[in-house]
Motif scaffolding. Structure first.
Motif, mmCIF file in Angstrom:
data_model
loop_
_atom_site.group_PDB
_atom_site.id
_atom_site.type_symbol
_atom_site.label_atom_id
_atom_site.label_comp_id
_atom_site.label_asym_id
_atom_site.label_seq_id
_atom_site.Cartn_x
_atom_site.Cartn_y
_atom_site.Cartn_z
ATOM 1 N N LEU A 143 -3.480 91.097 43.136
ATOM 2 C CA LEU A 143 -4.016 90.638 41.853
ATOM 3 C C LEU A 143 -3.095 91.064 40.708
ATOM 4 N N ARG A 144 -2.579 92.299 40.817
ATOM 5 C CA ARG A 144 -1.675 92.812 39.787
ATOM 6 C C ARG A 144 -0.399 91.954 39.719
ATOM 7 N N ASP A 145 0.106 91.574 40.878
ATOM 8 C CA ASP A 145 1.301 90.706 40.922
ATOM 9 C C ASP A 145 1.016 89.353 40.273
ATOM 10 N N ARG A 146 -0.194 88.849 40.489
ATOM 11 C CA ARG A 146 -0.540 87.547 39.893
ATOM 12 C C ARG A 146 -0.645 87.671 38.366
ATOM 13 N N VAL A 147 -1.194 88.794 37.906
ATOM 14 C CA VAL A 147 -1.249 89.023 36.458
ATOM 15 C C VAL A 147 0.172 89.112 35.896
ATOM 16 N N ALA A 148 1.033 89.848 36.587
ATOM 17 C CA ALA A 148 2.424 89.994 36.118
ATOM 18 C C ALA A 148 3.100 88.619 36.012
ATOM 19 N N ALA A 149 2.757 87.724 36.942
ATOM 20 C CA ALA A 149 3.394 86.396 36.953
ATOM 21 C C ALA A 149 2.991 85.547 35.748
ATOM 22 N N THR A 150 1.887 85.891 35.084
ATOM 23 C CA THR A 150 1.488 85.119 33.901
ATOM 24 C C THR A 150 2.437 85.383 32.720
ATOM 25 N N GLY A 151 3.298 86.376 32.873
ATOM 26 C CA GLY A 151 4.270 86.672 31.814
ATOM 27 C C GLY A 151 5.508 85.801 31.889
ATOM 28 N N THR A 152 5.509 84.822 32.767
ATOM 29 C CA THR A 152 6.629 83.875 32.829
ATOM 30 C C THR A 152 6.081 82.471 32.600
ATOM 31 N N VAL A 153 6.457 81.888 31.490
ATOM 32 C CA VAL A 153 6.012 80.535 31.125
ATOM 33 C C VAL A 153 7.225 79.784 30.575
ATOM 34 N N LYS A 154 7.386 78.555 31.016
ATOM 35 C CA LYS A 154 8.538 77.761 30.578
ATOM 36 C C LYS A 154 8.622 77.714 29.049
ATOM 37 N N ALA A 155 9.736 78.186 28.531
ATOM 38 C CA ALA A 155 9.911 78.180 27.073
ATOM 39 C C ALA A 155 10.104 76.748 26.586
ATOM 40 N N PRO A 156 9.394 76.350 25.542
ATOM 41 C CA PRO A 156 9.520 74.967 25.078
ATOM 42 C C PRO A 156 10.919 74.680 24.531
ATOM 43 N N PRO A 157 11.414 73.457 24.735
ATOM 44 C CA PRO A 157 12.753 73.110 24.249
ATOM 45 C C PRO A 157 12.911 73.365 22.751
ATOM 46 N N ARG A 158 11.818 73.169 21.983
ATOM 47 C CA ARG A 158 11.964 73.366 20.533
ATOM 48 C C ARG A 158 12.260 74.834 20.194
ATOM 49 N N LEU A 159 11.771 75.753 21.037
ATOM 50 C CA LEU A 159 12.086 77.171 20.800
ATOM 51 C C LEU A 159 13.557 77.440 21.100
ATOM 52 N N GLN A 160 14.030 76.863 22.187
ATOM 53 C CA GLN A 160 15.453 77.023 22.532
ATOM 54 C C GLN A 160 16.322 76.488 21.392
ATOM 55 N N GLN A 161 15.920 75.325 20.869
ATOM 56 C CA GLN A 161 16.682 74.712 19.778
ATOM 57 C C GLN A 161 16.611 75.564 18.511
ATOM 58 N N ARG A 162 15.435 76.100 18.261
ATOM 59 C CA ARG A 162 15.240 76.944 17.074
ATOM 60 C C ARG A 162 16.175 78.166 17.124
ATOM 61 N N ILE A 163 16.294 78.735 18.293
ATOM 62 C CA ILE A 163 17.154 79.918 18.440
ATOM 63 C C ILE A 163 18.624 79.546 18.286
ATOM 64 N N ARG A 164 19.007 78.398 18.854
ATOM 65 C CA ARG A 164 20.398 77.950 18.674
ATOM 66 C C ARG A 164 20.698 77.745 17.194
ATOM 67 N N THR A 165 19.737 77.137 16.492
ATOM 68 C CA THR A 165 19.931 76.892 15.056
ATOM 69 C C THR A 165 20.057 78.210 14.292
ATOM 70 N N LEU A 166 19.216 79.174 14.637
ATOM 71 C CA LEU A 166 19.285 80.487 13.974
ATOM 72 C C LEU A 166 20.647 81.138 14.202
ATOM 73 N N LEU A 167 21.118 81.085 15.441
ATOM 74 C CA LEU A 167 22.420 81.702 15.747
ATOM 75 C C LEU A 167 23.548 80.952 15.045
ATOM 76 N N ASP A 168 23.409 79.616 14.955
ATOM 77 C CA ASP A 168 24.423 78.816 14.229
ATOM 78 C C ASP A 168 24.501 79.268 12.772
ATOM 79 N N ARG A 169 23.334 79.501 12.200
ATOM 80 C CA ARG A 169 23.314 79.908 10.790
ATOM 81 C C ARG A 169 24.022 81.251 10.599
ATOM 82 N N PHE A 170 23.766 82.157 11.544
ATOM 83 C CA PHE A 170 24.447 83.464 11.468
ATOM 84 C C PHE A 170 25.953 83.271 11.589
ATOM 85 N N ASP A 171 26.361 82.365 12.520
ATOM 86 C CA ASP A 171 27.783 82.105 12.704
ATOM 87 C C ASP A 171 28.403 81.558 11.426
#
Lengths: 232, 85
Positions: free
Chosen positions: B51-79
């Motif tokens: 049961l503990r392993d199943r609870v731990a597995a809930t901490g992995t969820v596919k990150a939405p593409p918009r979040l990936q894009q948001r992070i790329r944009t943030l890093l671009d701005r820093f660059d």
């Protein structure tokens, strides 16, 4: 499967390692190599960062904000990372601290329509265990009820049950069971006594198991032939 | 380090401390020694671990593409701004 053999790895491995490793410098000759280095290590962690943030916040938009803020902090503080091997634990620690800061800030404000910010207490059934409900001291011809339960349990069922826990319980169980923090680390992070962490964790587990049991019965996931259910 | 014999009650009482890796090596060895010999406690431990392993597995969820894009944009701005700290 022998008992001894299956106990070789009985304990889950914490996901967080080398959390406090900061203070020295990793040098990059060019900005491009720095960015590439960062993104290469970040990419495989994104689903766990987002999933952890989602469990902590319960809200996709808040989870995205927390992850974006944590990644930004990590990027701007990358020169403080002592050892590249520590990157993962360091980043998750930043994520956790980012969440906890925001959580504490929100708890200082009135919560609309909810009592989640209060310390949960008297409603808990501290002695409930799912195992006691499911376990049969004899073998059933169609297999064990425990196996039946785990086979029928979907990740979304578990997510829903976790999300339904009061804030203080949910955050504690996520920090311990999802992120692998020790009780002492959780006490430090949340600024509460060690005993509070223990009692929240115990109550969180009881509530979670009770919710899963109720769900399993309602969904017909566990069925005891002949009596229409497994309740004793 | 010889293991100390524990009762089933003592093992169940400390089971979550054991699964959460909160015990010192001697205490953990005592629990393991008992679990290797007691089928009932082993079954309970295995259930809680699953049961503990199943609870731990809930901490992995596919990150939405918009979040990936948001992070790329943030890093671009820093660059673009050349800002690191």
């Amino acid at each position: 499967m022998s008992l001894a053999g299956s106990l070789d790895h009985p304990r889950p491995q914490p996901h967080v390692h080398y959390r406090d490793a900061t203070g020295a410098n990793m040098r990059f000759d060019e900005a491009a190599s720095r960015r590439e280095w960062f993104e290469q290590r970040l990419a495989p962690l994104m689903d766990r960062l987002y999933g952890t943030a989602l469990r902590l916040t319960r809200n996709p938009a808040d989870a995205e904000d927390i992850v974006a803020e944590a990644v930004t902090k990590a990027w701007t503080q990358l020169d403080r990372l002592r050892d590249a091997q520590c990157f993962e634990g360091w980043l998750f620690h930043i994520l956790t601290n980012t969440f906890v800061s925001e959580w504490r800030r929100r708890r200082c404000r009135p919560q609309p329509g909810g009592d989640d910010a209060t310390e949960p207490s008297e409603l808990d059934s501290a002695s409930f265990t799912l195992f006691q409900q499911l376990h049969q001291p004899f073998l059933l011809w169609w297999g064990s009820l425990e196996d039946q339960f785990f086979n029928g349990l979907l990740q979304e069922d578990l997510e829903r049950a976790l999300d339904a826990l009061p804030d203080a319980y949910r955050v504690t169980i996520v920090l311990v069971e999802v992120q692998g923090y020790t009780y002492e680390e959780v006490a430090r992070l949340l600024g509460v006594p060690l005993g509070t962490v223990r009692s929240r964790l115990n109550r969180a587990r009881c509530r979670l198991q009770k919710a899963l049991w109720e769900h399993a019965r309602e969904a017909g996931m566990v069925y005891h032939e002949g009596d229409g259910g497994t309740q004793r | 380090m010889s293991p100390r014999a524990l009762s089933c009650e003592e093992v169940i009482e400390r089971l979550f401390d054991y699964l959460d890796r909160e015990l010192d090596p001697q205490q953990a060895a005592d629990i393991e020694w008992h679990l290797q010999r007691c089928h009932d406690c082993f079954t309970r431990a295995e259930f809680e671990r699953r049961l503990r392993d199943r609870v731990a597995a809930t901490g992995t969820v596919k990150a939405p593409p918009r979040l990936q894009q948001r992070i790329r944009t943030l890093l671009d701005r820093f660059d673009e701004s050349g800002t690191r700290q």
